[in-house]
Design a protein around this motif. Structure first.
Motif, PDB file in Angstrom:
ATOM      1  N   PRO A   1      68.904  57.672  19.533  1.00 45.83           N
ATOM      2  CA  PRO A   1      69.272  57.238  20.883  1.00 45.83           C
ATOM      3  C   PRO A   1      68.925  58.252  21.959  1.00 45.83           C
ATOM      4  O   PRO A   1      68.527  57.875  23.063  1.00 45.83           O
ATOM      5  CB  PRO A   1      70.785  57.035  20.774  1.00 45.83           C
ATOM      6  CG  PRO A   1      71.020  56.731  19.325  1.00 45.83           C
ATOM      7  CD  PRO A   1      70.026  57.568  18.584  1.00 45.83           C
ATOM      8  N   LEU A   2      69.065  59.552  21.656  1.00 44.66           N
ATOM      9  CA  LEU A   2      68.738  60.573  22.642  1.00 44.66           C
ATOM     10  C   LEU A   2      67.251  60.525  22.963  1.00 44.66           C
ATOM     11  O   LEU A   2      66.852  60.561  24.136  1.00 44.66           O
ATOM     12  CB  LEU A   2      69.130  61.946  22.115  1.00 44.66           C
ATOM     13  CG  LEU A   2      69.039  63.138  23.099  1.00 44.66           C
ATOM     14  CD1 LEU A   2      69.983  64.250  22.648  1.00 44.66           C
ATOM     15  CD2 LEU A   2      67.627  63.679  23.200  1.00 44.66           C
ATOM     16  N   VAL A   3      66.421  60.427  21.921  1.00 45.08           N
ATOM     17  CA  VAL A   3      64.973  60.351  22.123  1.00 45.08           C
ATOM     18  C   VAL A   3      64.622  59.110  22.929  1.00 45.08           C
ATOM     19  O   VAL A   3      63.807  59.160  23.856  1.00 45.08           O
ATOM     20  CB  VAL A   3      64.240  60.354  20.773  1.00 45.08           C
ATOM     21  CG1 VAL A   3      62.759  60.002  20.955  1.00 45.08           C
ATOM     22  CG2 VAL A   3      64.372  61.720  20.097  1.00 45.08           C
ATOM     23  N   ASP A   4      65.252  57.985  22.586  1.00 47.84           N
ATOM     24  CA  ASP A   4      64.983  56.740  23.318  1.00 47.84           C
ATOM     25  C   ASP A   4      65.320  56.893  24.801  1.00 47.84           C
ATOM     26  O   ASP A   4      64.618  56.357  25.660  1.00 47.84           O
ATOM     27  CB  ASP A   4      65.798  55.587  22.724  1.00 47.84           C
ATOM     28  CG  ASP A   4      65.285  55.155  21.357  1.00 47.84           C
ATOM     29  OD1 ASP A   4      64.138  55.490  21.022  1.00 47.84           O
ATOM     30  OD2 ASP A   4      66.049  54.502  20.626  1.00 47.84           O
ATOM     31  N   SER A   5      66.394  57.618  25.106  1.00 52.55           N
ATOM     32  CA  SER A   5      66.805  57.751  26.500  1.00 52.55           C
ATOM     33  C   SER A   5      65.873  58.673  27.281  1.00 52.55           C
ATOM     34  O   SER A   5      65.715  58.508  28.495  1.00 52.55           O
ATOM     35  CB  SER A   5      68.250  58.264  26.574  1.00 52.55           C
ATOM     36  OG  SER A   5      68.338  59.623  26.164  1.00 52.55           O
TER      37      SER A   5
ATOM     38  N   PRO B   1      65.797  69.576  30.493  1.00 52.48           N
ATOM     39  CA  PRO B   1      65.383  69.096  29.175  1.00 52.48           C
ATOM     40  C   PRO B   1      66.566  68.598  28.353  1.00 52.48           C
ATOM     41  O   PRO B   1      67.728  68.885  28.682  1.00 52.48           O
ATOM     42  CB  PRO B   1      64.794  70.358  28.533  1.00 52.48           C
ATOM     43  CG  PRO B   1      65.638  71.456  29.103  1.00 52.48           C
ATOM     44  CD  PRO B   1      65.914  71.045  30.545  1.00 52.48           C
ATOM     45  N   PRO B   2      66.306  67.849  27.292  1.00 45.86           N
ATOM     46  CA  PRO B   2      67.399  67.494  26.387  1.00 45.86           C
ATOM     47  C   PRO B   2      67.931  68.733  25.687  1.00 45.86           C
ATOM     48  O   PRO B   2      67.182  69.633  25.339  1.00 45.86           O
ATOM     49  CB  PRO B   2      66.728  66.535  25.384  1.00 45.86           C
ATOM     50  CG  PRO B   2      65.282  66.858  25.442  1.00 45.86           C
ATOM     51  CD  PRO B   2      65.014  67.289  26.853  1.00 45.86           C
ATOM     52  N   ARG B   3      69.261  68.761  25.474  1.00 44.65           N
ATOM     53  CA  ARG B   3      69.889  69.904  24.813  1.00 44.65           C
ATOM     54  C   ARG B   3      70.486  69.532  23.466  1.00 44.65           C
ATOM     55  O   ARG B   3      71.024  70.374  22.766  1.00 44.65           O
ATOM     56  CB  ARG B   3      70.977  70.476  25.726  1.00 44.65           C
ATOM     57  CG  ARG B   3      70.436  70.938  27.075  1.00 44.65           C
ATOM     58  CD  ARG B   3      71.535  71.402  28.004  1.00 44.65           C
ATOM     59  NE  ARG B   3      72.211  72.585  27.485  1.00 44.65           N
ATOM     60  CZ  ARG B   3      73.228  73.185  28.094  1.00 44.65           C
ATOM     61  NH1 ARG B   3      73.695  72.681  29.225  1.00 44.65           N
ATOM     62  NH2 ARG B   3      73.790  74.245  27.572  1.00 44.65           N
ATOM     63  N   GLY B   4      70.415  68.251  23.117  1.00 47.61           N
ATOM     64  CA  GLY B   4      70.926  67.833  21.823  1.00 47.61           C
ATOM     65  C   GLY B   4      72.416  67.629  21.788  1.00 47.61           C
ATOM     66  O   GLY B   4      73.020  67.626  20.716  1.00 47.61           O
TER      67      GLY B   4
ATOM     68  N   ARG C   1      72.325  61.903  27.898  1.00 51.30           N
ATOM     69  CA  ARG C   1      71.311  61.055  28.517  1.00 51.30           C
ATOM     70  C   ARG C   1      70.742  61.795  29.714  1.00 51.30           C
ATOM     71  O   ARG C   1      71.434  62.630  30.308  1.00 51.30           O
ATOM     72  CB  ARG C   1      71.908  59.722  28.979  1.00 51.30           C
ATOM     73  CG  ARG C   1      72.437  58.850  27.853  1.00 51.30           C
ATOM     74  CD  ARG C   1      72.996  57.543  28.387  1.00 51.30           C
ATOM     75  NE  ARG C   1      71.977  56.762  29.068  1.00 51.30           N
ATOM     76  CZ  ARG C   1      71.134  55.939  28.430  1.00 51.30           C
ATOM     77  NH1 ARG C   1      71.203  55.815  27.116  1.00 51.30           N
ATOM     78  NH2 ARG C   1      70.235  55.261  29.097  1.00 51.30           N
ATOM     79  N   PRO C   2      69.502  61.504  30.097  1.00 47.76           N
ATOM     80  CA  PRO C   2      68.965  62.163  31.292  1.00 47.76           C
ATOM     81  C   PRO C   2      69.727  61.711  32.525  1.00 47.76           C
ATOM     82  O   PRO C   2      70.156  60.556  32.605  1.00 47.76           O
ATOM     83  CB  PRO C   2      67.511  61.684  31.331  1.00 47.76           C
ATOM     84  CG  PRO C   2      67.498  60.411  30.559  1.00 47.76           C
ATOM     85  CD  PRO C   2      68.540  60.581  29.487  1.00 47.76           C
ATOM     86  N   PRO C   3      69.930  62.608  33.484  1.00 48.01           N
ATOM     87  CA  PRO C   3      70.627  62.205  34.711  1.00 48.01           C
ATOM     88  C   PRO C   3      69.816  61.148  35.438  1.00 48.01           C
ATOM     89  O   PRO C   3      68.593  61.227  35.503  1.00 48.01           O
ATOM     90  CB  PRO C   3      70.712  63.508  35.516  1.00 48.01           C
ATOM     91  CG  PRO C   3      69.625  64.367  34.970  1.00 48.01           C
ATOM     92  CD  PRO C   3      69.500  64.020  33.519  1.00 48.01           C
ATOM     93  N   PRO C   4      70.462  60.132  36.003  1.00 46.26           N
ATOM     94  CA  PRO C   4      69.723  59.043  36.643  1.00 46.26           C
ATOM     95  C   PRO C   4      69.025  59.440  37.919  1.00 46.26           C
ATOM     96  O   PRO C   4      68.113  58.768  38.358  1.00 46.26           O
ATOM     97  CB  PRO C   4      70.812  57.996  36.921  1.00 46.26           C
ATOM     98  CG  PRO C   4      72.078  58.782  36.985  1.00 46.26           C
ATOM     99  CD  PRO C   4      71.903  59.906  36.006  1.00 46.26           C
ATOM    100  N   GLN C   5      69.432  60.542  38.546  1.00 42.87           N
ATOM    101  CA  GLN C   5      68.799  61.000  39.774  1.00 42.87           C
ATOM    102  C   GLN C   5      68.430  62.461  39.607  1.00 42.87           C
ATOM    103  O   GLN C   5      69.109  63.350  40.091  1.00 42.87           O
ATOM    104  CB  GLN C   5      69.733  60.818  40.982  1.00 42.87           C
ATOM    105  CG  GLN C   5      70.089  59.380  41.280  1.00 42.87           C
ATOM    106  CD  GLN C   5      68.885  58.561  41.709  1.00 42.87           C
ATOM    107  OE1 GLN C   5      67.919  59.094  42.244  1.00 42.87           O
ATOM    108  NE2 GLN C   5      68.924  57.263  41.464  1.00 42.87           N
ATOM    109  N   ALA C   6      67.322  62.713  38.897  1.00 48.56           N
ATOM    110  CA  ALA C   6      66.929  64.094  38.639  1.00 48.56           C
ATOM    111  C   ALA C   6      66.273  64.745  39.844  1.00 48.56           C
ATOM    112  O   ALA C   6      66.289  65.946  40.006  1.00 48.56           O
ATOM    113  CB  ALA C   6      65.964  64.153  37.453  1.00 48.56           C
ATOM    114  N   ASN C   7      65.681  63.943  40.732  1.00 47.33           N
ATOM    115  CA  ASN C   7      64.917  64.506  41.834  1.00 47.33           C
ATOM    116  C   ASN C   7      65.825  64.931  42.979  1.00 47.33           C
ATOM    117  O   ASN C   7      66.719  64.207  43.378  1.00 47.33           O
ATOM    118  CB  ASN C   7      63.910  63.461  42.347  1.00 47.33           C
ATOM    119  CG  ASN C   7      63.075  63.976  43.503  1.00 47.33           C
ATOM    120  OD1 ASN C   7      62.695  65.139  43.521  1.00 47.33           O
ATOM    121  ND2 ASN C   7      62.780  63.110  44.455  1.00 47.33           N
TER     122      ASN C   7
END
Length: 204
Positions: A95-99, A114-117, A122-128
């Protein structure tokens, strides 16, 4: 043809050749700029043009699995609950990879997040944060992971370096501080001037 005409023609050919070589050399920087802007804007169609998602997915799976393995090894003699948590995290690699194999994930990777495991990450929806996509510039004041670190204060933008590793590999390296771990986003050449994000290296 007069000598002057030949000289002008030769100079024109040299200028065209130099411009072409300059464009070829600059092509991965251009690709980085475009894919980052597209990912920040969640322009999935453009992101798809600049990301090899099957290769990125495979790389993320290997990197996150290795990260969790190291975490379990370090914690073997420590808190049993921490070990259980790491093992649960290992079960959630898919699931982490998929996200992260998404425009949101690409935006996070290219913004120094980056992902930390962490379980449920999940990645933040507003990274920018609206900064430039210049590879020498930083791009995020967002937290450094998803759900598991949502309460952490924002980190300073990362220092970023970019350059060729070899003729067909271009690497963007991120580091938040002198004592922090580095990680890299890896672009590979697909044709003469086409580049795609194809891998990450969580060890820098």
């Amino acid at each position: 043809m007069s000598r002057t005409s030949r000289s002008v023609a030769t100079a024109l050919v040299v200028l065209i050749l130099v411009a072409a070589l300059g464009f070829v050399y600059a092509s991965p920087y251009i690709a980085l700029n475009r894919v980052k802007r597209a990912a920040d804007a969640r322009d999935a169609q453009t992101v798809n043009e600049y990301v090899d998602f099957p290769a990125l997915r495979a790389s993320l799976k290997d990197q996150v699995a290795a990260l969790l393995t190291r975490r379990i090894d370090i914690q073997k003699s420590g808190n049993p609950l921490a070990i259980i948590g790491a093992m649960i995290g290992a079960a959630l690699v898919g699931p982490l990879v998929d996200s992260y194999a998404t425009p949101d994930g690409v935006a996070a990777i290219l913004n120094g997040i980056p992902p930390r495991g962490d379980p449920g990450e999940r990645p933040p929806p507003q990274a920018n944060n609206g900064t430039s996509a210049n590879p020498a510039a930083s791009s995020s004041n967002a937290p450094s992971s998803g759900v598991a670190t949502a309460q952490q204060p924002p980190r300073e933008p990362p220092q970023t370096t970019a350059g060729y590793r070899d003729l067909n590999t271009f690497v963007v390296t991120y580091q938040h501080g002198a004592g922090d771990a580095r990680y890299s986003a890896i672009f590979r050449r697909y044709g003469l001037v086409s580049w795609k994000l194809a891998a990450v290296d969580l060890n820098g």
